[in-house]
Design a protein around this motif. Sequence first.
Motif, mmCIF file in Angstrom:
data_model
loop_
_atom_site.group_PDB
_atom_site.id
_atom_site.type_symbol
_atom_site.label_atom_id
_atom_site.label_comp_id
_atom_site.label_asym_id
_atom_site.label_seq_id
_atom_site.Cartn_x
_atom_site.Cartn_y
_atom_site.Cartn_z
ATOM 1 N N ALA A 151 0.825 -1.205 0.000
ATOM 2 C CA ALA A 151 0.000 0.000 0.000
ATOM 3 C C ALA A 151 0.858 1.255 0.000
ATOM 4 O O ALA A 151 0.575 2.228 -0.713
ATOM 5 C CB ALA A 151 -0.942 -0.008 1.203
ATOM 6 N N ASP A 152 1.932 1.258 0.804
ATOM 7 C CA ASP A 152 2.834 2.414 0.820
ATOM 8 C C ASP A 152 3.507 2.611 -0.533
ATOM 9 O O ASP A 152 3.633 3.748 -1.022
ATOM 10 C CB ASP A 152 3.891 2.236 1.913
ATOM 11 C CG ASP A 152 3.296 2.326 3.308
ATOM 12 O OD1 ASP A 152 2.153 2.818 3.430
ATOM 13 O OD2 ASP A 152 3.963 1.896 4.265
ATOM 14 N N ALA A 203 5.878 10.413 6.395
ATOM 15 C CA ALA A 203 6.310 9.091 6.847
ATOM 16 C C ALA A 203 7.041 8.332 5.751
ATOM 17 O O ALA A 203 7.919 7.513 6.042
ATOM 18 C CB ALA A 203 5.109 8.292 7.346
ATOM 19 N N LEU A 204 6.683 8.590 4.483
ATOM 20 C CA LEU A 204 7.321 7.913 3.355
ATOM 21 C C LEU A 204 8.452 8.745 2.747
ATOM 22 O O LEU A 204 8.909 8.431 1.643
ATOM 23 C CB LEU A 204 6.276 7.606 2.278
ATOM 24 C CG LEU A 204 5.133 6.677 2.696
ATOM 25 C CD1 LEU A 204 4.163 6.476 1.557
ATOM 26 C CD2 LEU A 204 5.672 5.339 3.188
ATOM 27 N N ALA A 269 -3.549 4.422 8.219
ATOM 28 C CA ALA A 269 -3.544 5.823 8.648
ATOM 29 C C ALA A 269 -2.255 6.154 9.376
ATOM 30 O O ALA A 269 -1.767 5.360 10.182
ATOM 31 C CB ALA A 269 -4.747 6.094 9.540
ATOM 32 N N PRO A 270 -1.671 7.325 9.101
ATOM 33 C CA PRO A 270 -0.424 7.694 9.780
ATOM 34 C C PRO A 270 -0.684 8.101 11.218
ATOM 35 O O PRO A 270 -1.810 8.469 11.599
ATOM 36 C CB PRO A 270 0.081 8.878 8.941
ATOM 37 C CG PRO A 270 -1.171 9.496 8.398
ATOM 38 C CD PRO A 270 -2.125 8.351 8.155
ATOM 39 N N ALA A 271 0.362 8.051 12.011
ATOM 40 C CA ALA A 271 0.247 8.478 13.408
ATOM 41 C C ALA A 271 0.128 9.989 13.460
ATOM 42 O O ALA A 271 0.667 10.721 12.634
ATOM 43 C CB ALA A 271 1.454 7.996 14.203
ATOM 44 N N ASN A 272 -0.574 10.486 14.475
ATOM 45 C CA ASN A 272 -0.776 11.922 14.610
ATOM 46 C C ASN A 272 0.519 12.660 14.870
ATOM 47 O O ASN A 272 0.671 13.816 14.513
ATOM 48 C CB ASN A 272 -1.758 12.218 15.742
ATOM 49 C CG ASN A 272 -3.161 11.728 15.412
ATOM 50 O OD1 ASN A 272 -3.553 11.691 14.258
ATOM 51 N ND2 ASN A 272 -3.915 11.365 16.444
ATOM 52 N N SER A 273 1.467 11.988 15.462
ATOM 53 C CA SER A 273 2.750 12.631 15.778
ATOM 54 C C SER A 273 3.682 12.660 14.611
ATOM 55 O O SER A 273 4.731 13.278 14.666
ATOM 56 C CB SER A 273 3.422 11.886 16.940
ATOM 57 O OG SER A 273 3.673 10.526 16.593
ATOM 58 N N ALA A 274 3.329 11.975 13.505
ATOM 59 C CA ALA A 274 4.237 11.902 12.355
ATOM 60 C C ALA A 274 4.272 13.205 11.641
ATOM 61 O O ALA A 274 3.321 13.966 11.622
ATOM 62 C CB ALA A 274 3.784 10.815 11.415
#
Length: 274
Positions: A151-152, A203-204, A269-274
């Motif tokens: 998916a990424d 993140a990517l 879903a990405p983390a909120n801290s990312a």
Amino acid sequence: MTSKLTKANPVKQERRKIRLEYIPFVRELPVLGRAAMVALRYVGAWLRAGDEERGGFFVRVGVLLLAGYLALYLTKKHPGLWYVYSVTGLVVVMIVAVRTGLSAGRTVEDLEAAHAPSKAEPQGNDSVNDHEMAGEWRSETTPPQATSAEADAGFATFVEHSVAFAVRQGRKGVHTDTLLERIHREGMLPDWTEPMIRRKCKALDIPVRIQMGIKKRNYYGVHIADLEQALGRALRIPAQLVPDLTPNAPAAPPAKPPAPPPEVAFLQAPANSA
């Protein structure tokens, strides 16, 4: 006498009338007004979400009424709190205007179109043939699952192809809300928001600029120079953008924006801290 009039007329014509839109703060008032309406819609959506729980709607309405009563009660003893409430409300409205893109030229209609579910749904025969087993029919129609890495990779390819398509159209990149709109158009990731797209790009290791001008609108976006520098190579062009070099080949139809691959539907879903 006439010479004096002719000298005075050009001076009057050169005078520039001061309009409200020339004042920096006044011209932002419509944006703040639209952002206030969007904030009220968020509150309404929060209240409607309480319907999923038994009595949750009335509980949330009660919380709002109690908070309003306490706020008015405290202002009777401390009138200076009105200034605190006003400043807090202005800050909240400004945050909504920036996060939703209203301050960058978007409209409420654009937000509604971006979050509207896709109406194009594949039509198929829901009935099971007599010679088919129900289990076999489900196995054939169930879409294959994709791993997190797949998916990424699919999302990264989609961003790369979208930037390449934008460059082919004479632009230097693509806005992140445009990426989200194309994903929603295919019926994927309906709960995702534009900030989540930015966090996933981060993140990517996909660079995102804070402001990038495209069609006279500044917003978050992926620039070709930043993406090629992060990849360490030139962008790969999607297959539909590769020109046909065959002699006397017919003119190709106008290319459409690249659609996200099916793997994007399984994006985590990405983390909120990312």
